[in-house]
Design an enzyme around this catalytic site. Structure first.
Site, short mmCIF file in Angstrom:
data_model
loop_
_atom_site.label_atom_id
_atom_site.label_comp_id
_atom_site.label_asym_id
_atom_site.label_seq_id
_atom_site.Cartn_x
_atom_site.Cartn_y
_atom_site.Cartn_z
CG ASP A 73 -9.87 0.29 5.12
OD1 ASP A 73 -9.72 -0.31 4.04
OD2 ASP A 73 -9.06 0.25 6.06
CE LYS A 109 -3.91 -2.35 2.12
NZ LYS A 109 -4.73 -2.69 3.28
CD GLN A 136 -3.73 -4.25 6.43
OE1 GLN A 136 -3.80 -3.21 5.77
NE2 GLN A 136 -4.18 -5.39 5.96
N1 GUN Z 1 -7.27 -6.53 6.21
C1 GUN Z 1 -7.69 -7.29 5.16
N2 GUN Z 1 -8.31 -6.53 4.24
C2 GUN Z 1 -8.29 -5.26 4.70
C3 GUN Z 1 -8.77 -4.03 4.17
O1 GUN Z 1 -9.36 -3.95 3.09
N3 GUN Z 1 -8.53 -2.93 4.96
C4 GUN Z 1 -7.90 -3.00 6.16
N4 GUN Z 1 -7.75 -1.88 6.86
N5 GUN Z 1 -7.44 -4.14 6.67
C5 GUN Z 1 -7.64 -5.26 5.94
#
Ligand code: GUN
Length: 303
Positions: free
Chosen positions: A124, A57, A101
């Site tokens: 998100d 990311k 995350q």
């Molecule tokens: N963990 C797995 N998928 C995601 C996501 O799309 N966003 C976040 N913040 N954590 C994750």
């Protein structure tokens, strides 16, 4: 040589590259105007998969010119410490998007943390303000993976109106927002899950199947109507013939002769998640600018 007819393959890598190119161009324009979008990524603990996701990311953000601010915190970080950081990021005008995350360590209340993120910086789309806004069909930040799946579906199917979509899985991250987005696109939507009766028969009704359950190769050919379009969100590591490899929730080789189009794993949905995270960062910046200058975007209905 690829043994599969490429027309049937929905190429998430190529689509994600197009989305990232669009984002890069928009960032360039913003920077010429003196604004550099910023994305804060918070990782608590040392979960191996999360570390890889976060690294990707941050790298992709930098590639498109978004300033990324990485916060790696030890696994024993307290909830109060995490809330203090989020409060600081909420107030920081150089931070337009905040991503924490998941999963978080067990001693931290995930819901409480996600609710602490400003809804205008919630890239998100997990804050209940945004979850509710999506359910109401308002223009809000929506979760990245389902948003990426919608782009793949629009490219593969063209018109979605009236299509019967079956979403397999009811997670907050994928299944539920996916169903809401499909409904917003005028699909007829059925959600199925582990307690549904006769899953194969329900799936066989679908023009579109979105699989997001995390069960390797669960969905076989007998689950699919001939000509269905299949989006496989699953990323499962399995051991096969002494090797470890990634497979989806759909038995790809079995499904392929049956379907009109299908996403491979890897190279299907995966790359779209990051592309839509960065797209959401620009959308978040836009929402923040609108909130700062409401007079520039008149609200036509009383709200
Ligand atoms: N963990 C797995 N998928 C995601 C996501 O799309 N966003 C976040 N913040 N954590 C994750």
């Amino acid at each position: 040589m690829n043994a599969f007819p490429s027309l049937k393959l929905i190429d998430g890598k190529a689509t994600a590259a197009r989305v990232l190119a669009e984002v890069r161009e928009q960032v360039q324009t913003l920077r010429q105007g003196g604004v550099q979008p910023g994305l804060a990524v918070v990782l608590v603990g040392a979960d191996a998969a999360s570390q890889v996701y976060v690294r990707n990311k941050v790298l992709r953000a930098e590639e498109v010119g978004i300033r990324s601010l990485e916060h790696r915190l030890p696994a024993d970080t307290t909830q109060a410490q995490l809330l203090t950081l989020i409060d600081r990021l909420n107030r920081d005008s150089e931070v337009n998007g905040i991503l924490v995350q998941l999963p978080l360590p067990q001693h931290v209340d995930e819901h409480c943390i996600l609710q602490a993120i400003s809804p205008l910086k919630d890239v998100d789309g997990f804050h209940s303000e945004n979850v509710g806004g999506l359910a109401q069909g308002r223009d809000v930040l929506t979760p990245c993976t389902p948003s990426g799946c919608m782009r793949l579906l629009r490219d593969a199917c063209g018109e979605l109106r009236g299509k019967h979509a079956v979403v397999v899985g009811r997670s907050n991250i994928v299944g539920k927002p996916m169903a809401a987005l499909l409904l917003q696109a005028d699909c007829t939507v059925t959600m199925v899950h582990s307690q549904s009766r006769d899953l194969p028969a329900l799936c066989r009704q679908a023009d579109i199947v979105v699989a997001a359950v995390g069960k390797p190769k669960l969905i076989g050919a007998e689950w699919l109507k001939p000509g269905a379009v299949v989006i496989d969100v699953g990323i499962n590591r399995i051991e096969e013939g002494g090797h470890s490899r990634l497979v989806g929730d759909v038995d790809f080789a079995a499904a392929l002769p049956q379907v009109a189009a299908i996403t491979p794993v890897p190279g299907g949905v995966g790359p779209m998640t990051i592309a839509y995270l960065l797209k959401n960062t620009l959308l978040a910046l836009d929402l923040q600018q609108q909130a700062a200058h409401p007079e520039r975007t008149p609200c036509l209905s009383p709200c």
